[in-house]
Design a protein around this motif. Structure first.
Motif, PDB file in Angstrom:
ATOM      1  N   GLY A   1     -10.419  -1.870   2.258  1.00 55.32           N
ATOM      2  CA  GLY A   1     -11.089  -0.598   2.070  1.00 55.32           C
ATOM      3  C   GLY A   1     -10.193   0.510   1.254  1.00 55.32           C
ATOM      4  N   VAL A   2      -8.994   0.084   0.672  1.00 53.71           N
ATOM      5  CA  VAL A   2      -8.175   0.664  -0.081  1.00 53.71           C
ATOM      6  C   VAL A   2      -8.425   0.656  -1.477  1.00 53.71           C
ATOM      7  N   ASP A   3      -8.833   1.703  -2.174  1.00 50.41           N
ATOM      8  CA  ASP A   3      -9.096   1.668  -3.453  1.00 50.41           C
ATOM      9  C   ASP A   3      -7.982   1.511  -4.563  1.00 50.41           C
ATOM     10  N   ILE A   4      -7.802   0.365  -4.900  1.00 55.59           N
ATOM     11  CA  ILE A   4      -6.681  -0.065  -5.817  1.00 55.59           C
ATOM     12  C   ILE A   4      -7.384  -0.309  -7.074  1.00 55.59           C
ATOM     13  N   PHE A   5      -6.703   0.461  -8.291  1.00 54.35           N
ATOM     14  CA  PHE A   5      -7.034   0.052  -9.557  1.00 54.35           C
ATOM     15  C   PHE A   5      -6.006  -0.927 -10.165  1.00 54.35           C
ATOM     16  N   SER A   6      -6.856  -1.934 -11.157  1.00 55.28           N
ATOM     17  CA  SER A   6      -5.668  -2.890 -11.898  1.00 55.28           C
ATOM     18  C   SER A   6      -5.943  -2.421 -13.124  1.00 55.28           C
ATOM     19  N   THR A   7      -4.665  -2.136 -13.806  1.00 54.97           N
ATOM     20  CA  THR A   7      -4.500  -1.633 -15.070  1.00 54.97           C
ATOM     21  C   THR A   7      -3.650  -2.649 -15.948  1.00 54.97           C
ATOM     22  N   ASN A   8      -3.702  -2.389 -17.140  1.00 56.80           N
ATOM     23  CA  ASN A   8      -2.705  -3.415 -17.967  1.00 56.80           C
ATOM     24  C   ASN A   8      -1.371  -3.190 -17.668  1.00 56.80           C
ATOM     25  N   ARG A   9      -0.912  -1.977 -16.895  1.00 53.69           N
ATOM     26  CA  ARG A   9       0.370  -1.798 -16.739  1.00 53.69           C
ATOM     27  C   ARG A   9       0.719  -1.967 -15.312  1.00 53.69           C
TER      28      ARG A   9
ATOM     29  N   VAL B   1       0.856  -1.291  -0.100  1.00 48.65           N
ATOM     30  CA  VAL B   1      -0.120   0.158  -0.032  1.00 48.65           C
ATOM     31  C   VAL B   1       0.901   1.209  -0.094  1.00 48.65           C
ATOM     32  N   GLN B   2       2.017   1.377   0.633  1.00 49.10           N
ATOM     33  CA  GLN B   2       2.764   2.278   0.961  1.00 49.10           C
ATOM     34  C   GLN B   2       3.493   2.747  -0.659  1.00 49.10           C
ATOM     35  N   LEU B   3       3.776   1.513  -1.128  1.00 49.02           N
ATOM     36  CA  LEU B   3       4.466   1.845  -2.248  1.00 49.02           C
ATOM     37  C   LEU B   3       3.502   2.207  -3.406  1.00 49.02           C
ATOM     38  N   LEU B   4       2.428   1.638  -3.622  1.00 44.46           N
ATOM     39  CA  LEU B   4       1.581   2.154  -4.745  1.00 44.46           C
ATOM     40  C   LEU B   4       0.871   3.289  -4.430  1.00 44.46           C
ATOM     41  N   SER B   5       0.868   3.743  -3.083  1.00 41.73           N
ATOM     42  CA  SER B   5       0.219   5.252  -2.529  1.00 41.73           C
ATOM     43  C   SER B   5       1.467   6.180  -3.164  1.00 41.73           C
ATOM     44  N   GLN B   6       2.841   5.889  -3.330  1.00 46.97           N
ATOM     45  CA  GLN B   6       3.810   6.847  -3.184  1.00 46.97           C
ATOM     46  C   GLN B   6       4.185   6.882  -4.739  1.00 46.97           C
ATOM     47  N   SER B   7       3.522   6.034  -5.585  1.00 44.43           N
ATOM     48  CA  SER B   7       3.771   6.070  -7.121  1.00 44.43           C
ATOM     49  C   SER B   7       3.192   6.712  -7.817  1.00 44.43           C
ATOM     50  N   GLU B   8       3.514   7.285  -8.856  1.00 43.51           N
ATOM     51  CA  GLU B   8       2.628   8.480  -9.759  1.00 43.51           C
ATOM     52  C   GLU B   8       2.173   7.431 -10.723  1.00 43.51           C
ATOM     53  N   LYS B   9       2.847   6.168 -10.948  1.00 46.80           N
ATOM     54  CA  LYS B   9       2.223   5.597 -12.321  1.00 46.80           C
ATOM     55  C   LYS B   9       2.336   3.892 -11.718  1.00 46.80           C
ATOM     56  N   PRO B  10       1.562   3.223 -12.608  1.00 42.60           N
ATOM     57  CA  PRO B  10       1.105   1.791 -12.008  1.00 42.60           C
ATOM     58  C   PRO B  10       2.419   0.974 -11.769  1.00 42.60           C
ATOM     59  N   ILE B  11       2.402   0.014 -10.644  1.00 38.01           N
ATOM     60  CA  ILE B  11       3.367  -0.817 -10.554  1.00 38.01           C
ATOM     61  C   ILE B  11       3.041  -2.183 -10.961  1.00 38.01           C
TER      62      ILE B  11
ATOM     63  N   ASP C   1      -2.832 -10.615  -2.035  1.00 36.94           N
ATOM     64  CA  ASP C   1      -2.388  -9.342  -1.258  1.00 36.94           C
ATOM     65  C   ASP C   1      -3.403  -8.202  -1.793  1.00 36.94           C
ATOM     66  N   ILE C   2      -3.522  -8.236  -3.040  1.00 33.74           N
ATOM     67  CA  ILE C   2      -4.229  -7.044  -3.407  1.00 33.74           C
ATOM     68  C   ILE C   2      -5.941  -7.077  -3.203  1.00 33.74           C
ATOM     69  N   ALA C   3      -6.285  -8.371  -3.366  1.00 36.39           N
ATOM     70  CA  ALA C   3      -7.622  -8.841  -2.893  1.00 36.39           C
ATOM     71  C   ALA C   3      -7.881  -8.267  -1.493  1.00 36.39           C
ATOM     72  N   LEU C   4      -6.972  -8.656  -0.594  1.00 36.38           N
ATOM     73  CA  LEU C   4      -7.329  -8.617   0.980  1.00 36.38           C
ATOM     74  C   LEU C   4      -7.193  -6.921   1.314  1.00 36.38           C
ATOM     75  N   ILE C   5      -6.045  -6.469   0.482  1.00 41.13           N
ATOM     76  CA  ILE C   5      -6.002  -4.821   0.850  1.00 41.13           C
ATOM     77  C   ILE C   5      -7.148  -4.308   0.276  1.00 41.13           C
ATOM     78  N   ARG C   6      -7.652  -4.554  -0.875  1.00 45.03           N
ATOM     79  CA  ARG C   6      -9.086  -3.930  -1.345  1.00 45.03           C
ATOM     80  C   ARG C   6     -10.185  -4.296  -0.252  1.00 45.03           C
ATOM     81  N   ALA C   7     -10.293  -5.461   0.077  1.00 42.68           N
ATOM     82  CA  ALA C   7     -11.339  -5.740   1.339  1.00 42.68           C
ATOM     83  C   ALA C   7     -11.124  -4.884   2.418  1.00 42.68           C
TER      84      ALA C   7
END
Length: 183
Positions: free
Chosen positions: A48-56, A11-21, A40-46
């Motif tokens: 309440g963290v709003d994470i987008f999945s993109t093709n990148r 979550v910390q890495l994704l929050s600090q990044s301006e582009k998808p990881i 992990d992403i599924a648990l993080i979303r559950a």
């Protein structure tokens, strides 16, 4: 490293990044499989963290900071559309409607009205049901929590509602100074 620690760091890495990881990059960094990252992403979303999945890769949705203010209003049923339109047209979002009932206390309903389309849908829903507007249990008096991007927009909304005669005076029995900008 525990799964909980890894998820916090993700979550910390994704929050600090301006582009998808990419998931592969996260898997390599944490020395786990890509499938573990997907879980992990599924648990993080559950949680309440709003994470987008993109093709990148993955990206945390950064919400803009909003300010809020509660307005006490009063008007007739036929003025609901104009009241709500005034709020959204000047940059506000109507988070909720609530009444302060002398017997029942605060009775609140979420609205989340952000646009005129939301207003049309809300009014259509009210008119199609057997229920009436919440304001009618207190002779028209009700409150809205309004969100906006700046205090200046909230001031403008307050001014416009005042001009239209929708703002109402607080009574002695009301428990909070809803006019206060500080929360």
């Amino acid at each position: 490293m525990s799964g909980e620690t890894r998820r916090k760091q993700i979550v910390q890495l994704l929050s600090q990044s301006e582009k998808p990881i990419p998931g592969v990059t996260l898997a390599e960094k944490f020395q786990v499989s890509r499938q573990v990252i997907v879980q992990d992403i599924a648990l993080i979303r559950a949680n309440g963290v709003d994470i987008f999945s993109t093709n990148r890769g993955y990206l945390v949705h950064q919400q803009t900071q909003q300010v809020s203010r509660v307005f006490k209003v009063m008007h007739e049923d036929e003025d609901v559309e104009d009241e709500l339109s005034t709020i959204v047209d000047y940059g506000g979002q109507v988070k909720d409607v609530f009444v302060y009932h002398k017997v029942y206390g605060v009775v609140r309903a979420e609205l989340n009205i952000k646009s005129r389309i939301d207003i049309v849908n809300y009014l259509k829903e009210i008119r199609s049901g057997k229920s009436s507007l919440l304001k009618n249990v207190t002779s028209g008096y009700h409150y809205h929590t309004i969100l906006a991007e700046t205090e200046t927009l909230l001031d403008l909304i307050q001014e416009k509602l005042q001009e239209k005669g929708y703002l109402a005076k607080l009574q002695d029995y009301e428990p909070v100074d809803f006019w206060s900008k500080a929360e």
